[in-house]
Scaffold this active site. Sequence first.
Site, PDB file in Angstrom:
ATOM      1  N   ASN A  49       4.363   9.861 -18.959  1.00 43.45           N
ATOM      2  CA  ASN A  49       4.926   9.354 -17.804  1.00 43.45           C
ATOM      3  C   ASN A  49       3.784   9.377 -16.823  1.00 43.45           C
ATOM      4  O   ASN A  49       2.995  10.285 -16.799  1.00 43.45           O
ATOM      5  CB  ASN A  49       5.983  10.199 -17.245  1.00 43.45           C
ATOM      6  N   HIS A  61       6.060  19.526 -14.567  1.00 45.27           N
ATOM      7  CA  HIS A  61       6.887  18.373 -14.921  1.00 45.27           C
ATOM      8  C   HIS A  61       8.143  18.532 -14.185  1.00 45.27           C
ATOM      9  O   HIS A  61       8.893  17.308 -13.683  1.00 45.27           O
ATOM     10  CB  HIS A  61       7.442  18.543 -16.405  1.00 45.27           C
ATOM     11  N   HIS A  72       0.838  -1.176   0.034  1.00 42.22           N
ATOM     12  CA  HIS A  72      -0.133  -0.025  -0.021  1.00 42.22           C
ATOM     13  C   HIS A  72       0.886   1.340  -0.211  1.00 42.22           C
ATOM     14  O   HIS A  72       1.744   1.429   0.925  1.00 42.22           O
ATOM     15  CB  HIS A  72      -1.005  -0.189   1.216  1.00 42.22           C
ATOM     16  N   ASP A  97       8.314   7.318 -20.241  1.00 44.66           N
ATOM     17  CA  ASP A  97       8.654   7.185 -21.784  1.00 44.66           C
ATOM     18  C   ASP A  97      10.329   7.161 -21.918  1.00 44.66           C
ATOM     19  O   ASP A  97      10.789   6.911 -20.655  1.00 44.66           O
ATOM     20  CB  ASP A  97       8.477   8.578 -22.326  1.00 44.66           C
ATOM     21  N   TYR A 123       6.119  13.769 -22.138  1.00 47.09           N
ATOM     22  CA  TYR A 123       4.966  13.781 -21.155  1.00 47.09           C
ATOM     23  C   TYR A 123       4.425  12.489 -20.882  1.00 47.09           C
ATOM     24  O   TYR A 123       3.227  12.249 -20.556  1.00 47.09           O
ATOM     25  CB  TYR A 123       4.223  15.076 -21.034  1.00 47.09           C
TER      26      TYR A 123
END
Length: 134
Positions: free
Chosen positions: A124, A98, A20, A28, A122
């Site tokens: 990801n 980012h 958990h 990428d 982007y």
Amino acid sequence: MKKTGTLNAQLSLIIAEMGHTDKLVICDSGLPIPRSAEVVDLALSKNIPRFIDTVQVVMEELCVEGAIIAKEMETINVKGYEELMATLNDVPVKKVNHEEFKKITCANGNVAFVRTGEATPYSNVILIAGVAFD
């Protein structure tokens, strides 16, 4: 021999061992990965495998209670964003810039990185493991 689900032995083991709130980064081919991190490098060539295909396979096995993405994905990688949101379904998604996303990937609590061949900016996501007490 395993016939369904995640066939990559290393990735299958990582998913099975996650607890958990553990975090799995699916990225990428361009995301910086800390040298000390465990990496499942699936990249074969440009866009093979695709980011979204990898996320879809992982989502079949991993109980996910939350996700983190770079907010730039929503406007710069529109198609990828829409596919990811459809795949995540009702999973709450936190959006950060980012630079903050990259800092989070270097923090404690990330179990491993799954590097895809994706060559779209982007692409990801950080998946946060939930508890499967249904």
